[in-house]
Design an enzyme around this catalytic site. Structure first.
Site, PDB file in Angstrom:
ATOM      1  N   GLN A 180      36.386  29.208  53.445  1.00 47.22           N
ATOM      2  CA  GLN A 180      37.818  29.360  53.182  1.00 47.22           C
ATOM      3  C   GLN A 180      38.522  28.031  52.951  1.00 47.22           C
ATOM      4  OE1 GLN A 180      39.516  32.032  52.535  1.00 47.22           O
ATOM      5  NE2 GLN A 180      37.948  33.546  53.032  1.00 47.22           N
ATOM      6  N   HIS A 202      33.020  32.122  44.783  1.00 49.12           N
ATOM      7  CA  HIS A 202      34.117  32.975  44.308  1.00 49.12           C
ATOM      8  C   HIS A 202      35.395  32.801  45.120  1.00 49.12           C
ATOM      9  CE1 HIS A 202      34.155  36.398  47.304  1.00 49.12           C
ATOM     10  NE2 HIS A 202      33.054  35.777  47.647  1.00 49.12           N
ATOM     11  N   THR A 239      14.312  32.861  41.587  1.00 52.09           N
ATOM     12  CA  THR A 239      14.753  32.184  40.364  1.00 52.09           C
ATOM     13  C   THR A 239      16.227  31.817  40.488  1.00 52.09           C
ATOM     14  OG1 THR A 239      13.144  33.391  39.053  1.00 52.09           O
ATOM     15  CG2 THR A 239      14.984  32.418  37.855  1.00 52.09           C
ATOM     16  N   CYS A 327      35.824  41.956  53.774  1.00 55.72           N
ATOM     17  CA  CYS A 327      34.447  42.349  54.070  1.00 55.72           C
ATOM     18  C   CYS A 327      34.376  43.514  55.039  1.00 55.72           C
ATOM     19  CB  CYS A 327      33.679  41.177  54.660  1.00 55.72           C
ATOM     20  SG  CYS A 327      33.676  39.793  53.552  1.00 55.72           S
TER      21      CYS A 327
END
Lengths: 396, 394
Positions: A180, A202, A239, A327
């Site tokens: 945050q 994000h 990957t 969340c």
């Protein structure tokens, strides 16, 4: 309808410049696997290295200390699980705080059922951890301290540098969830004295699906979560998510570039919002610390109103806010953060979080204040709790 | 210079239609699907629509689809989650010697924690035998993990038979379908899989997105902790654009599967035939028939794989000597070694994996370029010189 996004702690839009760089790696010859030795692989590997350099520079680390992950949650899991098991022979005691993100708290709880001892530090009414409590909690067996840089629900900034110094003195691995704080206040791994630090792309205008774990050189830490290929110097198999990593690198660069100017601007908006809400509405309290808080973070408890009802009413007027962490928004449980700050259940249910971002303006704040007034009046008029309290409390 | 990409087993370009589909989710529709407000609801809907497409693509129910960050995470989650959830029942895990490292290394890590492990051998084609699986099963066996198709040699395993056997015995069966998805049919019931791994970037979706299919009712538990996303099975803010992309890519590969795999098989056979005709001392690795339509693995004797790759690269041809995930290491492939190929020959392996942009011209270009490269490399090889002398003396 006018749309205002005040939920930047949940997620942020990808910055147009970040999107542009990512597009470049979603098309053309730039799709290679960085582990491949051929032309396509080398392009991807260069991009990976460049992004890593940008991130290292921004947080004062060296490139060998940066591990790209899929999210903040993964970084937190990896950091704590890895530190716990790598230091298992030295001890089994872990210290964390009651207001951590669930990615930390639930990971620590899971370790508890595997023979680790856990101390969950209390917080004060601002959601702040006390350095004295940290010191008092340390035992011979303490191997890890994990305290977040800034809280996601109430914005309080923790005394990380002090905890870091203490941890360093006692040679205890120190993890900080900076998900945050990054991009809003300075995050430098040496200033904070951390061994491990989590970031999520994000939350600062990067894409979803990419995060980072910083691991200070020499930290007794091995990855213990994800086995497979030799990627990320054998520390994170799988990957590499090149377009997202490229986006992450660009977003980090942009976030650091304008941090002073942008946080000043956000603080002005934030403080105006706080002042106006407290002035206009009775029975409202700011949650979190009044000064030691994130520049973009506003959070309240409105007595006699359900946070969820405010959220939905604002949503109908085009304003996106939240009542706490995204969340856990599926759950009806009151916020564990507010409860540990001493708010009773019914008050914690009236929480409202407004987190500002780069596209928000003063007009947005004005519009919100205008819209909020009738909503609060209407919801309180419907509230039986309010009617009861009106009978008992003299008018202010 | 002409560029030919023959390394689709390592990764694939994002399909233009997929790229188009995800751009709005990178720029405008940026909400967190857990958010209650309009921006959250908008992306939640898109995520669930993608989940349905994926479920449909593999014959599953939407609630059996868990999004992850990739094939490696899915493999780790599948095996660890199954092992931990069943550790009271038993502690024995069965896998094969030719699995991807994401499976093998996870099993090895579990072994360190007290689980016991049987790593089944394979035959010269890289094939696991059903009889060997049956023999390895004990009362304590709780998980069997056998890949659908091998990433290095393309051999298709008898997954259905193994799955059925596992089901009869009440053992969880995981299959890594990372390489088969989009090339041959992948249907969770036809494969009798309880757990199945998919990776987006192997079939024209972007990197950083994968799926773990978990059959309803399977005794499995999450392995990481945090938020309540993905029905509490995998925490972390959803990679929305990746999920949308995966849904679209799934739709595309499934709809084009039959036609495309026929086209690829024809190109593949043309490569095999062309190489065998033009170059002596070459063997095809993997099963002659039960193999992926898009994959060729060759051992070219008396040539060092790295030099060959490097020479092809100079001519614009991207190929690999095996798995990309381990290309840093100089160890010969564990897959080829377990098929009984000598370390020296394993070093000389060449993997060509074809994809949707490849055509006849690419194959012809490759065949034209390959022969002189091999001649040159062999001329420099002391092994080749010795061998030629030996052959003449014989």
């Amino acid at each position: 309808m006018r749309r205002i996004y005040f939920d930047h702690s949940a997620t942020t839009p990808v910055h147009p410049l970040v999107a542009r760089e990512m597009d470049h790696f979603l098309t053309g010859d730039n799709f290679g696997n960085p582990s491949s030795m051929h032309y396509f692989g080398r392009i991807a590997l260069n991009a990976l290295d460049e992004a890593r350099e940008k991130v290292a520079r921004a947080i004062g680390a060296s490139t060998g200390e940066i591990i790209f992950t899929s999210s903040g949650t993964e970084s937190d899991n990896m950091a704590i699980h890895g530190a716990a098991y790598t230091n298992r022979r030295r001890g089994n005691h872990i210290i964390t705080s009651a207001v951590e993100h669930h990615a930390v708290l639930h990971t620590v709880r899971a370790l508890e059922s595997h023979g680790f001892d856990v101390t969950i530090l209390p917080v004060d009414r601002y959601g702040m951890v006390d350095i004295n409590d940290v010191e008092a909690a340390i035992t011979d067996k303490t191997i890890l301290i994990s305290v977040m840089h800034a809280n996601n629900e109430v914005g309080t900034i923790m005394p990380i540098a002090e905890i870091g110094r203490l941890a360093q003195e006692r040679r205890i691995t120190f993890h900080v969830d900076a998900v945050q704080s990054f991009g809003k206040i300075p995050v430098n791994v040496d200033d904070l004295g951390v061994n491990l630090l989590s970031l999520a792309g994000h939350k600062f205008y990067g894409p979803k699906g990419v995060g980072m774990l910083y691991v200070r050189k020499g930290t007794p830490w091995k990855q213990t979560m994800l086995y497979g290929g030799a990627q990320e110097h054998m520390r994170r198999a799988g990957t590499e998510n090149i377009p997202a990593i490229v986006g992450f690198g660009k977003a980090v660069e942009l976030a650091v570039e304008k941090i002073d100017e942008e946080s000043k601007r956000l603080i002005t908006l934030r403080d105006r919002m706080i002042k106006e809400v407290l002035d206009r509405f009775p029975h409202v309290e700011l949650t979190g610390h009044p000064n030691l808080r994130l520049p973009n973070h506003v959070s309240f408890v409105f007595r006699y109103i359900e946070g969820e009802s405010m959220l939905l009413s604002l949503d109908m007027r085009g304003i996106a806010v939240s009542s706490g962490s995204a969340c856990t928004s599926g759950s009806l449980e009151p916020s564990h953060v507010l409860l540990s700050m001493g708010y009773p259940h019914e008050v914690a249910h009236g929480s409202l979080r407004l987190t500002l971002g780069k596209d928000n303006t003063e007009e947005d704040v004005e519009y919100f204040l205008d819209v909020m007034e009738p909503i609060v009046t209407r919801l309180r008029a419907m509230s039986p709790l309010m009617r009861n309290s009106d009978a008992n409390i003299p008018a202010e | 210079m002409k560029k030919v990409y023959f390394d689709h087993s390592a990764t694939t370009p994002v399909h233009p239609i997929v790229a188009e589909e995800i751009i709005p989710y990178i720029t405008g529709k940026f909400g967190n699907p857990s958010s209650v407000h309009f921006l959250g609801r908008e992306v939640r809907k898109a995520v669930e629509a993608a989940r349905e497409k994926i479920a449909q693509g593999i014959g599953a129910k939407p609630e059996e689809i868990v999004f992850t960050s990739g094939g490696t995470e899915s493999d780790n989650m599948a095996i660890k989650g199954a092992a931990y959830a069943n550790c009271r029942k038993g502690n024995h895990i069965i896998t094969s010697a030719v699995e991807h490292h994401a499976v093998l290394d996870t099993c090895e890590a579990l072994k360190e924690e007290g689980f016991t492990l049987t790593v089944l051998p394979v035959d010269k084609y890289g094939m696991v035998s059903l009889a060997a699986v049956a023999e390895a099963i004990k009362e304590q066996t709780i998980v069997i993990s056998i890949m659908h198709t091998n990433n290095e040699v393309g051999t298709i395993q008898p997954v259905y038979d193994i799955g059925r056997l596992a089901r009869e015995k009440g053992i969880l069966f995981h299959t890594d379908a990372v390489q088969s998805m989009g090339k041959i049919p992948v249907h969770v019931d036809d494969l009798e899989a309880d757990l199945l791994t998919i990776s987006g970037h192997k079939f024209y979706a972007p990197k950083g997105i994968g799926v773990l299919y978990i059959r309803q009712g399977s005794n499995w538990q999450p392995v990481s902790h945090g938020g309540s996303q993905e029905r509490r099975q995998r925490p972390g803010t959803e990679n929305v654009s990746g999920i949308i992309a995966l849904g679209k890519a799934m739709e595309l590969v499934v709809s084009e599967l039959e036609e495309e795999s026929q086209r690829l098989a024809r190109l593949r056979d043309k490569i095999i035939q062309g190489v065998l005709e033009r170059i002596p001392h070459v063997h095809v690795n993997g099963h002659p028939i039960k193999r992926l339509p898009n994959l060729v693995n060759l051992t070219i004797e008396f040539v060092e794989g790295e030099s060959l790759l490097f020479s092809l690269d100079m001519k614009g041809i991207a190929a690999s000597s095996g798995s990309a995930c381990t290309s840093d290491s100089t160890d010969p492939s564990h897959v080829l070694l377990s098929m009984g190929i000598s370390p020296q020959n394993a070093q000389g392996s060449l993997r060509l994996s074809l994809g949707r942009d490849n055509n006849d011209e690419d194959v012809e270009y490759f065949l034209d370029v390959l022969a002189p490269i091999i001649d040159r490399l062999r001329a420099m090889s002391p092994f080749f010189q010795q061998n030629m002398i030996r052959l003449r003396l014989d």
